[in-house]
Design a protein around this motif. Structure first.
Motif, PDB file in Angstrom:
ATOM      1  N   GLY A 162       0.939  -1.308   0.030  1.00 25.61           N
ATOM      2  CA  GLY A 162      -0.270   0.448  -0.322  1.00 25.61           C
ATOM      3  C   GLY A 162       0.472   0.815  -0.139  1.00 25.61           C
ATOM      4  O   GLY A 162       2.218   1.337  -0.411  1.00 25.61           O
ATOM      5  N   SER A 163       0.038   2.399   0.071  1.00 18.37           N
ATOM      6  CA  SER A 163       1.087   4.191   0.056  1.00 18.37           C
ATOM      7  C   SER A 163       1.403   4.349   1.939  1.00 18.37           C
ATOM      8  O   SER A 163       0.340   4.269   2.389  1.00 18.37           O
ATOM      9  N   ASN A 164       1.836   5.601   1.804  1.00 14.60           N
ATOM     10  CA  ASN A 164       2.948   5.331   2.779  1.00 14.60           C
ATOM     11  C   ASN A 164       2.320   6.616   3.104  1.00 14.60           C
ATOM     12  O   ASN A 164       2.296   7.561   2.575  1.00 14.60           O
ATOM     13  N   HIS A 165       1.661   6.800   4.517  1.00 12.61           N
ATOM     14  CA  HIS A 165       1.282   8.532   4.664  1.00 12.61           C
ATOM     15  C   HIS A 165       1.993   9.033   6.336  1.00 12.61           C
ATOM     16  O   HIS A 165       1.477   7.905   7.527  1.00 12.61           O
ATOM     17  N   GLY A 166       1.814  10.140   6.464  1.00 14.79           N
ATOM     18  CA  GLY A 166       1.580  10.712   8.299  1.00 14.79           C
ATOM     19  C   GLY A 166       0.650  10.918   8.519  1.00 14.79           C
ATOM     20  O   GLY A 166      -0.298  11.804   7.098  1.00 14.79           O
ATOM     21  N   PHE A 167      -0.046  10.876   9.977  1.00 13.23           N
ATOM     22  CA  PHE A 167      -0.947  11.219   9.965  1.00 13.23           C
ATOM     23  C   PHE A 167      -1.214  11.583  11.613  1.00 13.23           C
ATOM     24  O   PHE A 167      -1.248  10.966  12.708  1.00 13.23           O
ATOM     25  N   SER A 168      -0.959  13.020  11.750  1.00 13.97           N
ATOM     26  CA  SER A 168      -0.477  13.623  12.665  1.00 13.97           C
ATOM     27  C   SER A 168      -1.669  13.905  13.811  1.00 13.97           C
ATOM     28  O   SER A 168      -2.783  14.991  13.322  1.00 13.97           O
ATOM     29  N   THR A 169      -2.326  13.917  14.670  1.00 15.38           N
ATOM     30  CA  THR A 169      -3.353  15.390  15.467  1.00 15.38           C
ATOM     31  C   THR A 169      -2.814  15.252  16.522  1.00 15.38           C
ATOM     32  O   THR A 169      -1.630  15.362  17.514  1.00 15.38           O
ATOM     33  N   LEU A 170      -3.921  16.342  17.451  1.00 14.75           N
ATOM     34  CA  LEU A 170      -3.537  17.317  18.608  1.00 14.75           C
ATOM     35  C   LEU A 170      -4.809  16.461  19.604  1.00 14.75           C
ATOM     36  O   LEU A 170      -5.669  16.681  18.498  1.00 14.75           O
ATOM     37  N   ILE A 171      -4.689  15.759  20.593  1.00 18.72           N
ATOM     38  CA  ILE A 171      -6.057  15.501  20.988  1.00 18.72           C
ATOM     39  C   ILE A 171      -6.271  16.005  22.393  1.00 18.72           C
ATOM     40  O   ILE A 171      -5.024  16.363  23.179  1.00 18.72           O
ATOM     41  N   LYS A 172      -7.465  16.212  22.860  1.00 17.70           N
ATOM     42  CA  LYS A 172      -7.602  16.729  24.163  1.00 17.70           C
ATOM     43  C   LYS A 172      -9.054  15.973  24.957  1.00 17.70           C
ATOM     44  O   LYS A 172      -9.911  16.441  24.060  1.00 17.70           O
ATOM     45  N   ASP A 173      -8.225  16.154  25.818  1.00 15.12           N
ATOM     46  CA  ASP A 173      -9.849  15.240  27.008  1.00 15.12           C
ATOM     47  C   ASP A 173      -9.770  13.564  25.695  1.00 15.12           C
ATOM     48  O   ASP A 173     -11.661  13.390  25.367  1.00 15.12           O
ATOM     49  N   GLN A 174      -8.941  13.456  25.224  1.00 10.38           N
ATOM     50  CA  GLN A 174      -9.004  12.225  24.235  1.00 10.38           C
ATOM     51  C   GLN A 174      -9.929  11.557  23.180  1.00 10.38           C
ATOM     52  O   GLN A 174     -10.439  11.003  22.477  1.00 10.38           O
ATOM     53  N   LYS A 175      -9.768  13.147  22.490  1.00  8.96           N
ATOM     54  CA  LYS A 175     -10.929  13.467  21.166  1.00  8.96           C
ATOM     55  C   LYS A 175      -9.517  14.275  20.277  1.00  8.96           C
ATOM     56  O   LYS A 175      -9.205  15.548  20.648  1.00  8.96           O
ATOM     57  N   VAL A 176      -9.931  13.901  19.023  1.00 10.57           N
ATOM     58  CA  VAL A 176      -8.905  14.846  17.967  1.00 10.57           C
ATOM     59  C   VAL A 176      -9.558  16.070  18.011  1.00 10.57           C
ATOM     60  O   VAL A 176     -10.912  16.183  17.031  1.00 10.57           O
ATOM     61  N   ILE A 177      -9.068  16.849  18.433  1.00  9.17           N
ATOM     62  CA  ILE A 177      -8.894  18.814  17.804  1.00  9.17           C
ATOM     63  C   ILE A 177      -8.481  19.208  16.659  1.00  9.17           C
ATOM     64  O   ILE A 177      -8.974  20.178  16.814  1.00  9.17           O
ATOM     65  N   PHE A 178      -7.328  18.214  16.256  1.00 16.03           N
ATOM     66  CA  PHE A 178      -6.613  18.950  15.054  1.00 16.03           C
ATOM     67  C   PHE A 178      -5.533  17.633  14.919  1.00 16.03           C
ATOM     68  O   PHE A 178      -5.384  16.676  15.029  1.00 16.03           O
ATOM     69  N   TYR A 179      -6.164  17.535  12.686  1.00 10.02           N
ATOM     70  CA  TYR A 179      -5.423  16.374  12.289  1.00 10.02           C
ATOM     71  C   TYR A 179      -4.468  16.639  11.440  1.00 10.02           C
ATOM     72  O   TYR A 179      -5.164  17.769  10.387  1.00 10.02           O
ATOM     73  N   PHE A 180      -3.861  15.985  10.382  1.00 12.70           N
ATOM     74  CA  PHE A 180      -1.850  16.425   9.040  1.00 12.70           C
ATOM     75  C   PHE A 180      -1.698  15.319   8.929  1.00 12.70           C
ATOM     76  O   PHE A 180      -2.323  14.732   9.586  1.00 12.70           O
ATOM     77  N   TYR A 181      -2.572  15.271   7.011  1.00 13.02           N
ATOM     78  CA  TYR A 181      -2.440  14.000   6.498  1.00 13.02           C
ATOM     79  C   TYR A 181      -1.385  14.637   5.477  1.00 13.02           C
ATOM     80  O   TYR A 181      -1.420  15.564   5.087  1.00 13.02           O
ATOM     81  N   ASP A 182      -0.141  13.637   5.233  1.00 14.77           N
ATOM     82  CA  ASP A 182       0.507  13.893   4.250  1.00 14.77           C
ATOM     83  C   ASP A 182       0.724  12.194   3.391  1.00 14.77           C
ATOM     84  O   ASP A 182       0.716  11.058   3.901  1.00 14.77           O
ATOM     85  N   ASN A 183       1.502  11.837   2.194  1.00 10.19           N
ATOM     86  CA  ASN A 183       2.601  11.395   1.354  1.00 10.19           C
ATOM     87  C   ASN A 183       4.171  11.187   2.082  1.00 10.19           C
ATOM     88  O   ASN A 183       4.110  12.424   1.837  1.00 10.19           O
ATOM     89  N   GLU A 184       3.806   9.485   2.469  1.00 11.51           N
ATOM     90  CA  GLU A 184       5.259   9.777   2.269  1.00 11.51           C
ATOM     91  C   GLU A 184       6.015   9.082   1.475  1.00 11.51           C
ATOM     92  O   GLU A 184       5.737   8.112   0.432  1.00 11.51           O
ATOM     93  N   LEU A 185       7.433   9.414   1.034  1.00 12.51           N
ATOM     94  CA  LEU A 185       8.013   9.579   0.019  1.00 12.51           C
ATOM     95  C   LEU A 185       9.389   8.326   1.094  1.00 12.51           C
ATOM     96  O   LEU A 185      10.255   8.468   2.264  1.00 12.51           O
ATOM     97  N   HIS A 186      10.243   7.496   0.573  1.00 13.71           N
ATOM     98  CA  HIS A 186      10.814   6.560   0.532  1.00 13.71           C
ATOM     99  C   HIS A 186      11.896   6.427  -0.198  1.00 13.71           C
ATOM    100  O   HIS A 186      12.293   5.160  -0.620  1.00 13.71           O
TER     101      HIS A 186
END
Length: 444
Positions: free
Chosen positions: A191-215
């Motif tokens: 499959g394809s590789n990606h980053g999915f980065s979040t900030l959580i508050k009170d165990q809820k995702v309040i921000f997310y960001f995703y990308d395509n990874e290069l190898h």
């Protein structure tokens, strides 16, 4: 003046150090190498191996710190959890939870026990049991063998298991690369590789960001990232649901929850697997990639969440730069989020001091953003950087630390620097990647 201890001080920690200063902290950095680039931005540097938890705890006590933050390194994250647990400083997970997250064998075991989406995997601590069990568990399968405690691609290999396969060298390589001598073996996912980065508050995702990874230089190490246009709302919801379930199950504290994703193709469409996770910012200036892509003061938000501080601002007041000596570039892209990013507006409003921050959430389409490690497919002597005219026209920021005359022995790991670019469209990304292959000049 209130003090913060940042358990590191490498170039990739510069955004963290600068954000801590924007929050008004006296910044103390650490690490073994006095020449690490981040130290020059700190108010004080105490040289110490940040993986030495007891020694770092002593520093925290002697300096009477009131806040804490991890470097872009798993060992640093473990140390911060250890200090936080002993001194009741900061907002970090328990040390046991942190080990579960940052040790790959414990992480796979946790996912399996809680019926979370994960590839088949098994951890081993001695070569005899590994040699006996792997052919049975992973019969006729392709697997990846990894050390449990490194995130740089070191010691990782891929092999097809069959009756006559000799996996001894692969096991030894992974065990030798692991500080603990432990490895994890998992089924290989196409499959394809990606980053999915979040900030959580009170165990809820309040921000997310995703990308395509290069190898491009090492199949097991990220050489760059670009913003992505392939995530559907269904995929995003699936990943967020998984992360929030993990957060509830492990009782995670607020802050960064970064993941690496593989999107596999199934008859029902793309299916996301969370492969790696950490409670720290990604390496190689990944935090700066998020900040430049979104226009938010990402590390200020992260430090605030990890230290129970009131959030006073979401957006960056100005475009960030890694090195002040780099000329400013023209840009009016501020205070923006595009379809690669999302802020949970209502939840974020609950945690922001609105007296100090005007809250608005315009949604605009940004140009595709790239964060590329300057690497080469060649071995030889480094002789500087020479970008193509196309690459030069798209660069928004860069940091180069390589020195002419350095010998490049292992070109799968050698990095001369990092460059950030804004492209006109996603087609242009491929042109840029082609040109960047020849940016490093080599005497062979």
């Amino acid at each position: 003046m209130k003090k913060i201890l940042i358990a590191g001080g490498k170039f990739t920690d510069i955004p963290t150090i600068k954000a801590a200063k924007r929050l008004g902290f006296f910044v103390i950095t650490s690490g073994n190498n006095k020449d690490d680039l981040g130290h020059s931005y700190a108010d004080k540097t105490i040289l110490c191996d940040y993986s030495d938890k007891e020694a770092m705890l002593d520093i925290a006590k002697k300096e009477k710190i009131c806040a804490l933050f991890s470097a872009c390194d798993d060992f640093s994250a473990l140390t911060c959890s250890f200090i936080s647990e002993h001194l009741n400083i900061g907002n970090f997970d328990s040390f046991e939870t942190t080990k579960t997250i940052h040790h790959k064998d414990l992480w796979r075991e946790f996912l399996q026990k809680n019926n979370l989406v994960t590839p088949k995997a098994k951890g081993f601590s001695n070569i005899e049991s590994a040699l006996h069990e792997i052919p049975r568990i992973f019969k006729d399968s392709k697997v990846i063998i990894k050390p449990v405690d490194f995130a740089t691609g070191k010691g990782i290999s891929q092999i097809q298991i069959s009756k006559n396969t000799d996996i001894t060298p692969n096991i030894k390589q992974a065990m030798n690369a692991s500080r603990s001598g432990h490895i994890v073996v998992e089924e290989f996912l196409e499959g394809s590789n990606h980053g999915f980065s979040t900030l959580i508050k009170d165990q809820k995702v309040i921000f997310y960001f995703y990308d395509n990874e290069l190898h491009d230089y090492n199949p097991f190490a990220v050489s760059g990232t670009t913003t992505s246009n392939i995530f559907s709302s269904e995929i995003i919801q699936n990943i967020v649901h998984q992360i929030e379930k993990i957060a509830r199950t492990l009782h995670l504290k607020d802050g960064i929850f970064h993941t690496q994703i593989i999107l596999t193709n199934t008859a029902q469409g793309k299916k996301p697997f969370i492969i790696e996770v950490c409670r720290r910012a990604g390496g190689d200036l990944y935090s700066e990639f998020i900040a430049k892509s979104c226009g938010i003061d990402y590390m200020r938000l992260a430090i605030s969440l990890h230290n129970n501080l009131q959030i006073h601002a979401i957006y960056a007041n100005e475009q960030t730069k890694i090195l002040e000596s780099i000329p400013q570039y023209d840009s009016n892209i501020k205070f923006i989020i595009n379809n690669n990013y999302n802020i949970n507006k209502q939840m974020m409003k609950n945690y922001i001091n609105t007296a100090d921050c005007e809250i608005n959430f315009p949604i605009l389409n940004l140009k595709p953003t790239m964060r590329i490690c300057l690497m080469t497919h060649k071995q030889g002597i480094y002789n500087g950087i020479r970008h193509s005219s196309l690459v030069k026209s798209l660069i928004t920021d860069q940091v180069i630390w390589a020195k002419r005359g350095e010998k490049i022995d292992d070109n799968t790991r050698y990095k001369a620097g990092i460059v950030f670019l804004k492209c006109q469209d996603y087609t242009q990304i491929q042109e840029v990647l082609y040109d960047l292959r020849d940016s490093i000049q080599i005497y062979e």
